[in-house]
Design a protein around this motif. Structure first.
Motif, PDB file in Angstrom:
ATOM      1  N   GLU A 421       0.825  -1.201   0.000  1.00 44.82           N
ATOM      2  CA  GLU A 421       0.000   0.000   0.000  1.00 44.82           C
ATOM      3  C   GLU A 421       0.868   1.263   0.000  1.00 44.82           C
ATOM      4  N   ALA A 422       1.928   1.272   0.819  1.00 44.81           N
ATOM      5  CA  ALA A 422       2.803   2.433   0.861  1.00 44.81           C
ATOM      6  C   ALA A 422       3.533   2.626  -0.465  1.00 44.81           C
ATOM      7  N   ALA A 423       4.025   1.538  -1.065  1.00 46.53           N
ATOM      8  CA  ALA A 423       4.725   1.635  -2.349  1.00 46.53           C
ATOM      9  C   ALA A 423       3.790   2.081  -3.464  1.00 46.53           C
ATOM     10  N   ALA A 424       2.552   1.586  -3.441  1.00 49.00           N
ATOM     11  CA  ALA A 424       1.585   1.988  -4.467  1.00 49.00           C
ATOM     12  C   ALA A 424       1.268   3.472  -4.366  1.00 49.00           C
ATOM     13  N   ALA A 425       1.179   3.997  -3.137  1.00 46.61           N
ATOM     14  CA  ALA A 425       0.922   5.425  -2.969  1.00 46.61           C
ATOM     15  C   ALA A 425       2.086   6.258  -3.512  1.00 46.61           C
ATOM     16  N   ALA A 426       3.327   5.819  -3.248  1.00 45.46           N
ATOM     17  CA  ALA A 426       4.485   6.545  -3.753  1.00 45.46           C
ATOM     18  C   ALA A 426       4.550   6.502  -5.272  1.00 45.46           C
ATOM     19  N   GLN A 427       4.299   5.355  -5.870  1.00 45.48           N
ATOM     20  CA  GLN A 427       4.343   5.234  -7.324  1.00 45.48           C
ATOM     21  C   GLN A 427       3.245   6.063  -7.984  1.00 45.48           C
ATOM     22  N   ALA A 428       2.053   6.092  -7.380  1.00 46.94           N
ATOM     23  CA  ALA A 428       0.959   6.889  -7.946  1.00 46.94           C
ATOM     24  C   ALA A 428       1.283   8.378  -7.901  1.00 46.94           C
ATOM     25  N   ALA A 429       1.916   8.825  -6.801  1.00 46.62           N
ATOM     26  CA  ALA A 429       2.284  10.233  -6.698  1.00 46.62           C
ATOM     27  C   ALA A 429       3.335  10.604  -7.734  1.00 46.62           C
ATOM     28  N   ILE A 430       4.314   9.737  -7.959  1.00 48.30           N
ATOM     29  CA  ILE A 430       5.343   9.999  -8.974  1.00 48.30           C
ATOM     30  C   ILE A 430       4.715  10.079 -10.362  1.00 48.30           C
ATOM     31  N   THR A 431       3.816   9.166 -10.660  1.00 48.21           N
ATOM     32  CA  THR A 431       3.148   9.168 -11.968  1.00 48.21           C
ATOM     33  C   THR A 431       2.354  10.444 -12.180  1.00 48.21           C
ATOM     34  N   GLN A 432       1.598  10.853 -11.158  1.00 51.49           N
ATOM     35  CA  GLN A 432       0.787  12.055 -11.288  1.00 51.49           C
ATOM     36  C   GLN A 432       1.647  13.303 -11.467  1.00 51.49           C
ATOM     37  N   TYR A 433       2.754  13.376 -10.717  1.00 49.71           N
ATOM     38  CA  TYR A 433       3.632  14.547 -10.825  1.00 49.71           C
ATOM     39  C   TYR A 433       4.280  14.618 -12.214  1.00 49.71           C
ATOM     40  N   ALA A 434       4.797  13.482 -12.703  1.00 50.86           N
ATOM     41  CA  ALA A 434       5.430  13.476 -14.017  1.00 50.86           C
ATOM     42  C   ALA A 434       4.427  13.803 -15.120  1.00 50.86           C
ATOM     43  N   ARG A 435       3.201  13.331 -14.992  1.00 50.88           N
ATOM     44  CA  ARG A 435       2.188  13.616 -16.010  1.00 50.88           C
ATOM     45  C   ARG A 435       1.790  15.096 -15.994  1.00 50.88           C
ATOM     46  N   THR A 436       1.686  15.669 -14.796  1.00 51.13           N
ATOM     47  CA  THR A 436       1.293  17.078 -14.693  1.00 51.13           C
ATOM     48  C   THR A 436       2.378  17.987 -15.255  1.00 51.13           C
ATOM     49  N   LYS A 437       3.643  17.702 -14.909  1.00 52.87           N
ATOM     50  CA  LYS A 437       4.754  18.534 -15.349  1.00 52.87           C
ATOM     51  C   LYS A 437       5.279  18.151 -16.737  1.00 52.87           C
ATOM     52  N   ARG A 438       4.704  17.071 -17.329  1.00 52.96           N
ATOM     53  CA  ARG A 438       5.137  16.589 -18.644  1.00 52.96           C
ATOM     54  C   ARG A 438       6.617  16.216 -18.617  1.00 52.96           C
ATOM     55  N   PHE A 439       7.025  15.551 -17.512  1.00 59.24           N
ATOM     56  CA  PHE A 439       8.381  15.057 -17.363  1.00 59.24           C
ATOM     57  C   PHE A 439       8.437  13.583 -17.722  1.00 59.24           C
TER      58      PHE A 439
END
Length: 461
Positions: A421-439
């Protein structure tokens, strides 16, 4: 029960294992005979007046053994003797080798401090399970040993899967032992095999070696140094795999350790079939961790297995921009530390850039305010990464560290769920940040891992 029935009025033998009862010239023969037998039963007519006799062992012995028909819920046809003594005539006498194995299992279990008994009947609903030798192990564990030797008939293994499944559903771990290679190569239950030996050798207290059915798991990573082919059929996938390797074990040790729980049965899946064999409980725990880690958090490839396939996207920098662009894009394993704006972008990177299909954000004109996480920096704020990403990744790594310190199986199972659960939350946050910033998401993840973990530390997978 028997499969061959003699009809006294029709003067024919009926083979219940065949759809047409071995009489294709008589259509609907089974329906006619079965309805007639049910009609006699409803009218209270005795079995010895229903025109059906045993046409196999009893008839060959010159005995008139009357029978009635029965149809199981699964469609199986059965003919049941009227008297139990006629039924016992079909039981194959136990061989001396079979008796020697039973005695050896009893002796080995008792030497290990476990209770055991032979020919045990366990009541299951309206029927029962009969086990050759039942060993009462630790923590309520029950091991049901079944011995199937070379003296068995050709029909001896027809019901192995059903018997093993029925025993497992009622709390008995099935353990089948044989001395035949064709039996041991079956995958309907957990088979073990020893060499074909006479009864007096089996009964001795010396070493009796099990040559098939127990294996050790070899764990390895699918990279260029691996000696095994990739089980997924690709050249090198970079993931971790397990390969079973045959190992010999002493029969007495096998009996005692299965009762103690230090040797356990597993089902090892391959792309084509399911293999059933015995392994140590340590190998089983490691295999569970491998499957869970591999399916939830795929491992990052090592440096020697880094990305070597060129991206189909256009490069993010050009040689003419070298004077104004101090940031370079290289393979994730070779990202340099940029300490001054005098860094020069090479005309062609030594390794192809790895990017996603999303168009990259425009690079800043000055290095004072970098916007992409491709460079290595001492803190998250200096590369524009939110503190939330760092905190979530630290929490996930902390839960993974706690998982490695767990000892019991249940404790590891619960902690593994917390880590997921903790790893999934971290991976989801990274995905959302990269998608928002187009990184590039991979570069963002690599930068987060570099900030959280010490240099040279392997990612928690």
């Amino acid at each position: 029960m028997a499969n061959i029935v003699w009809h006294t009025k029709l003067r024919i033998k009926l083979d219940l294992t065949l759809d047409d009862l071995d009489h294709p010239e008589l259509p609907d023969l089974w329906e006619t005979i079965y309805r007639t037998d049910r009609y006699y039963a409803q009218r209270g007519i005795p079995v010895h007046e229903r025109d059906l006799q045993c046409g196999g062992v009893c008839r060959d012995a010159g005995v008139e053994a009357w029978m009635h028909l029965r149809l199981r819920a699964n469609g199986r046809r059965e003919a049941v003797h009227e008297r139990s003594e006629d039924e016992e005539r079909h039981i194959v006498p136990m061989s001396d080798e079979h008796k020697a194995y039973q005695e050896r299992i009893l002796r080995a279990a008792q030497d290990g401090g476990f209770d055991a008994d032979s020919e045990v009947r366990t009541r299951v609903g309206r029927s029962w399970i009969q086990t050759d030798t039942l060993v009462e192990g630790a923590d309520g564990r029950r091991i049901g040993w079944e011995v199937q030797l070379s003296s068995a008939s050709s029909d001896g293994l027809r019901s192995v899967r059903a018997r093993a499944s029925k025993a497992a559903k009622n709390g008995i771990t099935p353990a089948w032992h044989t001395d035949r290679a064709d039996y041991a190569n079956r995958h309907d239950t957990h088979w073990t095999r020893s060499n074909h030996l006479p009864a007096y050798v089996i009964a001795k207290t010396g070493d009796l070696r099990v040559i098939s059915g127990f294996r050790a798991l070899d764990f390895w990573r699918c990279d260029i140094h691996a000696v095994y082919p990739c089980p997924q059929g690709v050249r090198r996938c970079g993931k971790a795999h397990a390969t079973p390797k045959p190992r010999d074990v002493l029969f007495d040790d096998l009996v005692r350790q299965t009762a103690a729980g230090t040797i356990v049965p597993i089902q090892f899946r391959t792309p084509t079939k399911v293999h059933r064999f015995w392994v140590t409980h340590t190998d089983k725990d490691r295999l569970d961790d491998l499957y869970n880690n591999d399916t939830q958090l795929p491992p990052i490839k090592d440096d020697d297995a880094a990305f070597t396939i060129a991206s189909r996207n256009q490069p993010t920098c050009r040689p003419g921009d070298a004077a104004t662009t101090p940031v370079t894009l290289q393979t994730p394993s070779t990202i340099p530390r940029i300490t001054a704006p005098q860094a020069v972008v090479p005309a062609q990177p030594p390794a192809p850039a790895v990017e996603t299909g999303t168009a990259p954000a425009a690079l800043p004109a000055t290095p004072a305010q970098p916007q992409r996480p491709s460079g290595a920096h001492p803190a998250a704020g200096q590369v524009g990464l939110p503190e939330t990403l760092i905190a979530l990744q630290q929490a996930a790594d902390h839960e993974h560290t706690k998982l490695q310190q767990c000892d019991g199986y249940e404790e590891r199972k619960q902690q593994r769920l917390v880590w997921f659960e903790a790893a999934a939350a971290a991976q989801a946050a990274i995905t959302q940040y990269a998608r928002t910033k187009r990184f590039n998401r991979f570069e963002v993840q690599q930068e987060v891992h570099r900030i959280v973990r010490q240099p040279g530390e392997a990612p928690g997978e």
